[in-house]
Design an enzyme around this catalytic site. Sequence first.
Site, PDB file in Angstrom:
ATOM      1  N   ASP A 160     -43.197 -50.821  55.855  1.00 39.78           N
ATOM      2  CA  ASP A 160     -42.360 -50.382  54.743  1.00 39.78           C
ATOM      3  C   ASP A 160     -42.119 -48.885  54.910  1.00 39.78           C
ATOM      4  O   ASP A 160     -43.073 -48.107  55.027  1.00 39.78           O
ATOM      5  CB  ASP A 160     -43.076 -50.663  53.417  1.00 39.78           C
ATOM      6  CG  ASP A 160     -42.316 -50.136  52.216  1.00 39.78           C
ATOM      7  OD1 ASP A 160     -41.177 -50.594  52.000  1.00 39.78           O
ATOM      8  OD2 ASP A 160     -42.867 -49.285  51.489  1.00 39.78           O
ATOM      9  N   ASP A 162     -41.113 -45.419  53.482  1.00 39.09           N
ATOM     10  CA  ASP A 162     -41.021 -44.727  52.195  1.00 39.09           C
ATOM     11  C   ASP A 162     -40.720 -43.252  52.443  1.00 39.09           C
ATOM     12  O   ASP A 162     -41.547 -42.372  52.218  1.00 39.09           O
ATOM     13  CB  ASP A 162     -42.328 -44.897  51.425  1.00 39.09           C
ATOM     14  CG  ASP A 162     -42.215 -44.410  49.980  1.00 39.09           C
ATOM     15  OD1 ASP A 162     -41.095 -44.053  49.569  1.00 39.09           O
ATOM     16  OD2 ASP A 162     -43.235 -44.392  49.282  1.00 39.09           O
ATOM     17  N   GLU A 164     -39.101 -40.104  51.271  1.00 33.09           N
ATOM     18  CA  GLU A 164     -38.641 -39.516  50.012  1.00 33.09           C
ATOM     19  C   GLU A 164     -38.302 -38.033  50.207  1.00 33.09           C
ATOM     20  O   GLU A 164     -39.171 -37.184  50.071  1.00 33.09           O
ATOM     21  CB  GLU A 164     -39.714 -39.691  48.941  1.00 33.09           C
ATOM     22  CG  GLU A 164     -40.080 -41.157  48.670  1.00 33.09           C
ATOM     23  CD  GLU A 164     -41.060 -41.319  47.521  1.00 33.09           C
ATOM     24  OE1 GLU A 164     -41.107 -40.452  46.609  1.00 33.09           O
ATOM     25  OE2 GLU A 164     -41.790 -42.315  47.528  1.00 33.09           O
ATOM     26  N   TYR A 240     -37.992 -46.639  38.585  1.00 34.31           N
ATOM     27  CA  TYR A 240     -38.904 -46.038  37.617  1.00 34.31           C
ATOM     28  C   TYR A 240     -38.916 -44.534  37.888  1.00 34.31           C
ATOM     29  O   TYR A 240     -38.225 -44.064  38.800  1.00 34.31           O
ATOM     30  CB  TYR A 240     -40.312 -46.637  37.714  1.00 34.31           C
ATOM     31  CG  TYR A 240     -40.810 -46.894  39.117  1.00 34.31           C
ATOM     32  CD1 TYR A 240     -41.204 -45.844  39.951  1.00 34.31           C
ATOM     33  CD2 TYR A 240     -40.906 -48.190  39.618  1.00 34.31           C
ATOM     34  CE1 TYR A 240     -41.667 -46.073  41.239  1.00 34.31           C
ATOM     35  CE2 TYR A 240     -41.372 -48.432  40.892  1.00 34.31           C
ATOM     36  CZ  TYR A 240     -41.756 -47.371  41.705  1.00 34.31           C
ATOM     37  OH  TYR A 240     -42.210 -47.608  42.979  1.00 34.31           O
TER      38      TYR A 240
END
Length: 400
Positions: A160, A162, A164, A240
């Site tokens: 995965d 991620d 950012e 979120y």
Amino acid sequence: MGRPVAAALLVAMALALEFTSGCDALDPARPPQPAPRPGMRIVGYVAGWEKPAPDTSPSASKAMDGRGRPPIAAEKLTAINYVFAHVVDGRVALDQEGASAALTGLRGLKLRNPRLQILVSVGGWGADGFSDAALTQSSRTRFAESASKLIVAQQLDGIDIDWEYPGLPGPGIAHRAEDRRNFTLLLETLRRRLDSAAEGQGRASRHYLITAALADGEFVAHVELDRIHEYLDWLNLMTYDFHNSLTATTGHHAALSRSATSGADERSVEKAVDQFLAAGVPRDKLVVGVPFYGRAFADVRDENHGLDQPYGRYEGDHPWPQLVADFIGKNGFVRYWDRQAQVPYLWNARTRSFVSYDDPQSLALKARFVKMQRLGGVMYWEQSQDPDGELLGVLARVLQ
């Protein structure tokens, strides 16, 4: 919106709508627990600093780990993302203490759920190295080969990503305008390398997974959504943290719909899904993210029960058990329900404190939204914040 909901009414609503939750997964006397229906994913992030229970015996649902926590309800999940590995010198590295042991424990959960997929998540907020790793074909190959070796060595099902965020500074990370195109090229290189590795491991019919955690709104301008989904098995939407320490006002940090008092540019789950669909991402690849924690704000202007108001300081994050123990209906906090945004919030008029969070009622509504929209499933952050499986149980029940 705006009226406090009494505890008795909440219980009645929960029973009527089958939103009830609890630790039934830990009781072997209960009937078999629901699993997500075929094609519907429930993806849980599991922090490496929180060691899961390794017990895989038939009575594991009753077992507790060495720290007194219940084990992960593996039968309710389709995938687990272990966090985090990082990019070190251009390579994917398991640099967290005890990472290999933690992954061994997670793999052991497959004895309870053979279809469970275990992935390693690379990156996270503040994690550097992606922009440099994606910069050239040589650096992309180095990244992909190291990822492949790690996945094979740890007997994982995939990775995965991620990052950012591509093209954005984040908390001091390297970034370039070229990140937008280079991210796509990185995924393409990774896909080719993992497909080759799958053939070498004799699992060509069940290839290694590649997923990515992505944000909505302004962040999508720096990724090629119309291209990257071709190389991804699914996308974990970080729907979120819409309001946090970096935003000017309080607000719902994970609203399903935009609140009536929010601005036109307010982010929401519905808006994020529409944005990704409009970019050409297939519905069944969109996995909606939900939080198992709340965000609190202090010194809030005393209007609209603190919702969408300026605040003096960001107070912090609070996991679900702490919200139940210290906040919801306690210590001056009153629960309100936003009928338009379809999420709860807390307001303390005495201390002028505001808390945004998800609970069983709002999570059930989000899971139903995912089913009605024929999306790919639900992802949550993070396993240790729901130790008794109360919130996970709601997601599994609705998505079965």
